[in-house]
Enzyme design. Structure first.
Site, PDB file in Angstrom:
ATOM      1  N   VAL A  51       0.827  -1.211   0.000  1.00 38.27           N
ATOM      2  CA  VAL A  51       0.000   0.000   0.000  1.00 38.27           C
ATOM      3  C   VAL A  51       0.858   1.257   0.000  1.00 38.27           C
ATOM      4  O   VAL A  51       0.584   2.210  -0.738  1.00 38.27           O
ATOM      5  CB  VAL A  51      -0.927   0.052   1.237  1.00 38.27           C
ATOM      6  CG1 VAL A  51      -1.947   1.157   1.083  1.00 38.27           C
ATOM      7  CG2 VAL A  51      -1.615  -1.258   1.460  1.00 38.27           C
ATOM      8  N   GLY A  52       1.901   1.264   0.832  1.00 33.15           N
ATOM      9  CA  GLY A  52       2.741   2.463   0.927  1.00 33.15           C
ATOM     10  C   GLY A  52       3.337   2.828  -0.420  1.00 33.15           C
ATOM     11  O   GLY A  52       3.346   4.004  -0.822  1.00 33.15           O
ATOM     12  N   TYR A  93      -4.149  -9.458  14.731  1.00 31.08           N
ATOM     13  CA  TYR A  93      -3.981  -8.312  13.832  1.00 31.08           C
ATOM     14  C   TYR A  93      -5.176  -7.364  13.974  1.00 31.08           C
ATOM     15  O   TYR A  93      -5.014  -6.142  14.069  1.00 31.08           O
ATOM     16  CB  TYR A  93      -3.878  -8.839  12.396  1.00 31.08           C
ATOM     17  CG  TYR A  93      -3.736  -7.792  11.330  1.00 31.08           C
ATOM     18  CD1 TYR A  93      -2.547  -7.089  11.175  1.00 31.08           C
ATOM     19  CD2 TYR A  93      -4.781  -7.519  10.446  1.00 31.08           C
ATOM     20  CE1 TYR A  93      -2.414  -6.141  10.181  1.00 31.08           C
ATOM     21  CE2 TYR A  93      -4.650  -6.575   9.445  1.00 31.08           C
ATOM     22  CZ  TYR A  93      -3.462  -5.891   9.315  1.00 31.08           C
ATOM     23  OH  TYR A  93      -3.325  -4.951   8.327  1.00 31.08           O
ATOM     24  N   TRP A  96      -6.135 -23.479  -0.887  1.00 32.52           N
ATOM     25  CA  TRP A  96      -6.502 -23.686   0.526  1.00 32.52           C
ATOM     26  C   TRP A  96      -8.004 -23.494   0.731  1.00 32.52           C
ATOM     27  O   TRP A  96      -8.624 -22.619   0.110  1.00 32.52           O
ATOM     28  CB  TRP A  96      -5.778 -22.688   1.419  1.00 32.52           C
ATOM     29  CG  TRP A  96      -4.287 -22.831   1.410  1.00 32.52           C
ATOM     30  CD1 TRP A  96      -3.547 -23.835   0.836  1.00 32.52           C
ATOM     31  CD2 TRP A  96      -3.347 -21.916   1.989  1.00 32.52           C
ATOM     32  NE1 TRP A  96      -2.210 -23.589   1.020  1.00 32.52           N
ATOM     33  CE2 TRP A  96      -2.054 -22.436   1.727  1.00 32.52           C
ATOM     34  CE3 TRP A  96      -3.458 -20.719   2.706  1.00 32.52           C
ATOM     35  CZ2 TRP A  96      -0.896 -21.792   2.160  1.00 32.52           C
ATOM     36  CZ3 TRP A  96      -2.312 -20.080   3.134  1.00 32.52           C
ATOM     37  CH2 TRP A  96      -1.040 -20.615   2.869  1.00 32.52           C
ATOM     38  N   PRO A 141      -9.438  -0.332   4.212  1.00 32.98           N
ATOM     39  CA  PRO A 141      -9.458  -0.941   2.880  1.00 32.98           C
ATOM     40  C   PRO A 141      -9.805  -2.422   2.969  1.00 32.98           C
ATOM     41  O   PRO A 141      -9.408  -3.103   3.911  1.00 32.98           O
ATOM     42  CB  PRO A 141      -8.025  -0.747   2.373  1.00 32.98           C
ATOM     43  CG  PRO A 141      -7.198  -0.613   3.595  1.00 32.98           C
ATOM     44  CD  PRO A 141      -8.069  -0.056   4.678  1.00 32.98           C
ATOM     45  N   THR A 142     -10.537  -2.900   1.972  1.00 34.10           N
ATOM     46  CA  THR A 142     -10.837  -4.321   1.898  1.00 34.10           C
ATOM     47  C   THR A 142      -9.581  -5.087   1.457  1.00 34.10           C
ATOM     48  O   THR A 142      -8.509  -4.494   1.356  1.00 34.10           O
ATOM     49  CB  THR A 142     -12.022  -4.516   0.925  1.00 34.10           C
ATOM     50  OG1 THR A 142     -12.495  -5.845   1.055  1.00 34.10           O
ATOM     51  CG2 THR A 142     -11.644  -4.226  -0.507  1.00 34.10           C
TER      52      THR A 142
HETATM   53  O1  GFB Z   1      -5.877 -13.638   1.417  1.00 30.72           O
HETATM   54  P1  GFB Z   1      -5.994 -14.533   2.570  1.00 30.72           P
HETATM   55  O2  GFB Z   1      -4.770 -15.178   3.071  1.00 30.72           O
HETATM   56  O3  GFB Z   1      -6.630 -13.730   3.756  1.00 30.72           O
HETATM   57  O4  GFB Z   1      -7.023 -15.735   2.204  1.00 30.72           O
HETATM   58  P2  GFB Z   1      -8.011 -13.498   4.537  1.00 30.72           P
HETATM   59  C1  GFB Z   1      -8.270 -15.515   1.620  1.00 30.72           C
HETATM   60  C2  GFB Z   1      -8.939 -16.845   1.332  1.00 30.72           C
HETATM   61  O5  GFB Z   1      -8.251 -17.498   0.269  1.00 30.72           O
HETATM   62  C3  GFB Z   1      -8.977 -17.825   2.509  1.00 30.72           C
HETATM   63  C4  GFB Z   1      -7.998 -18.840   0.612  1.00 30.72           C
HETATM   64  O6  GFB Z   1     -10.203 -18.498   2.523  1.00 30.72           O
HETATM   65  C5  GFB Z   1      -7.850 -18.789   2.144  1.00 30.72           C
HETATM   66  O7  GFB Z   1      -8.008 -20.080   2.704  1.00 30.72           O
HETATM   67  N1  GFB Z   1      -6.815 -19.351  -0.103  1.00 30.72           N
HETATM   68  C6  GFB Z   1      -6.849 -20.329  -1.030  1.00 30.72           C
HETATM   69  C7  GFB Z   1      -5.546 -18.965   0.063  1.00 30.72           C
HETATM   70  N2  GFB Z   1      -5.615 -20.623  -1.444  1.00 30.72           N
HETATM   71  C8  GFB Z   1      -4.778 -19.785  -0.786  1.00 30.72           C
HETATM   72  C9  GFB Z   1      -3.353 -19.624  -0.804  1.00 30.72           C
HETATM   73  O8  GFB Z   1      -2.616 -20.301  -1.496  1.00 30.72           O
HETATM   74  N3  GFB Z   1      -2.855 -18.624   0.009  1.00 30.72           N
HETATM   75  C10 GFB Z   1      -3.663 -17.850   0.792  1.00 30.72           C
HETATM   76  N4  GFB Z   1      -3.097 -16.881   1.542  1.00 30.72           N
HETATM   77  N5  GFB Z   1      -4.999 -18.018   0.847  1.00 30.72           N
HETATM   78  C11 GFB Z   1      -6.419 -11.933   5.799  1.00 30.72           C
HETATM   79  C12 GFB Z   1      -6.179 -11.659   7.252  1.00 30.72           C
HETATM   80  O9  GFB Z   1      -7.492 -12.782   5.799  1.00 30.72           O
HETATM   81  O10 GFB Z   1      -6.788 -10.804   5.057  1.00 30.72           O
HETATM   82  C13 GFB Z   1      -5.504 -10.388   7.505  1.00 30.72           C
HETATM   83  O11 GFB Z   1      -5.536 -12.787   7.794  1.00 30.72           O
HETATM   84  C14 GFB Z   1      -5.973  -9.248   6.645  1.00 30.72           C
HETATM   85  O12 GFB Z   1      -5.673 -10.067   8.845  1.00 30.72           O
HETATM   86  C15 GFB Z   1      -6.061  -9.664   5.215  1.00 30.72           C
HETATM   87  O13 GFB Z   1      -7.213  -8.755   7.090  1.00 30.72           O
HETATM   88  C16 GFB Z   1      -6.594  -8.575   4.327  1.00 30.72           C
HETATM   89  O14 GFB Z   1      -8.904 -12.648   3.735  1.00 30.72           O
HETATM   90  O15 GFB Z   1      -8.626 -14.781   4.998  1.00 30.72           O
END
Ligand code: GFB
Length: 320
Positions: free
Chosen positions: A21-22, A141, A207, A168-169
């Site tokens: 973002v920055g 967080y 995931w 922000p979303t």
């Molecule tokens: O983006 P993400 O890690 O964050 O995951 P959150 C969003 C969704 O995508 C979850 C799925 O349901 C994950 O299980 N997903 C599927 C994956 N495959 C993958 C993968 O390979 N990697 C990841 N990372 N996810 C975060 C928060 O939540 O969002 C933070 O933990 C912050 O605090 C951020 O708010 C914006 O949307 O679940």
């Protein structure tokens, strides 16, 4: 206090200028006729009041975007709770207090939509904050970010500081962290689909169930919304920034595969957490102020993949 604030000829500090973002805020500010200042990482640890205050007294920024944070995806959040709560609390208290001490004119603090209750009404209005339990995978967080919002509101009430907070979303875009384990869903899927395409693999691992929904905002739109709020908003209430639309992860996977040109199939791993079932933000407040997002998911993914090819994939090839 006048809601209209000019950045023209101002010294503007973007805290966290190397992050997703920055760096987008820095790009956006280049058309604002202001002087952008950044704190050298080796000299200023944003968790250290002595270092931050000294640097700010020397540099004297007039406006501050507080975009520095310990961030990561669902896995990083749930496995490193200590870093996520401590670093974010420390960065926010240090920077906000230093802003007060050096008489910064205006400060925008970045929150996140995970501050809202796990089962908040959809789309989530700003006033659903603190009305129910948080999503467990990111509550550390979220608690730190809620504390940051409250800190800004308290300083506005007690000291008359013009501090505002934007929520922000889920963001993605150029400059993202493309780490297979620690990153957010968009960069993780781009990396996986790209590597599977090169390896001619038949499937990629995704995931969770694929049924949860996420609203995704291209980071340059988010930065534009933040600059808009800095110039046009001055109140205690937090303001959501989003597109007003969300997609099931399953559809996001298809969109990423199409962008990358990968034709294999996703294999959903339901033993991995889904996180919040849905977190679509209510964008009526920022829309009523006169701002809307511009970049479609298709265009945003194409821009991000191009950046990935030019900066991340090419670097990996060079090192290998
Ligand atoms: O983006 P993400 O890690 O964050 O995951 P959150 C969003 C969704 O995508 C979850 C799925 O349901 C994950 O299980 N997903 C599927 C994956 N495959 C993958 C993968 O390979 N990697 C990841 N990372 N996810 C975060 C928060 O939540 O969002 C933070 O933990 C912050 O605090 C951020 O708010 C914006 O949307 O679940």
């Amino acid at each position: 206090m006048s809601p209209s604030y000019t950045l023209r000829n101002k010294k503007v500090w973007v805290a966290g200028d190397r992050g997703l973002v920055g760096s987008a805020i820095v790009r956006r500010l280049k058309s604002e006729d202001c002087e952008i200042v950044t704190a050298p990482r080796e000299q200023v640890d944003l968790r250290r009041p002595d270092q931050v205050e000294k640097w700010m007294r020397d540099v004297r920024p007039q406006a501050v975007f507080l975009a520095a944070a310990r961030v990561g995806g669902i896995h990083a959040n749930s496995t490193r709770p200590g870093e996520f709560i401590y670093d974010n609390l420390a960065i926010q208290t240090t920077v906000v207090e230093a802003c007060r001490k050096v008489d910064v004119e205006k400060m925008l603090l970045l929150g996140s939509t995970c501050i809202y209750p796990r089962l908040a009404p959809q789309p989530m209005p700003e006033d659903s904050l603190l009305t129910g339990p948080l999503e467990p995978t990111n509550e550390w967080y979220a608690v730190a970010k809620i504390a940051g919002i409250k800190l800004g509101q308290a300083y506005r009430r007690q000291y008359g500081c013009d501090y505002i907070s934007a929520m922000p979303t889920n963001l993605y875009g150029i400059g993202d962290n493309f780490d297979r384990l620690q990153s957010h869903v968009v960069p993780a899927l781009i990396l996986k689909a790209h590597e599977a395409k090169l390896a001619r693999a038949s499937h990629i691992e995704v995931w969770g169930t694929g049924n949860v929904r996420r609203e995704l905002l291209y980071v340059d739109d988010a930065a534009d919304g933040m600059v808009f709020l800095m110039k046009n908003y001055s109140d205690e209430g937090i303001v959501n920034i989003g597109t007003g639309e969300d997609v099931p992860i399953r559809d996001l996977v298809s969109a990423v595969c199409e962008t990358v040109g990968y034709q294999g199939t996703p294999r959903f791993d339901a033993s991995r957490p889904d996180g919040t079932p849905r977190k679509l933000v209510d964008v009526s407040r920022i829309n009523a102020l006169g701002w809307t997002a511009k970049t479609s998911l298709k265009d945003g993914l194409a821009l991000t993949y191009r950046w990935f090819l030019e900066n991340v994939a090419s670097e990996k090839r060079r090192v290998a």
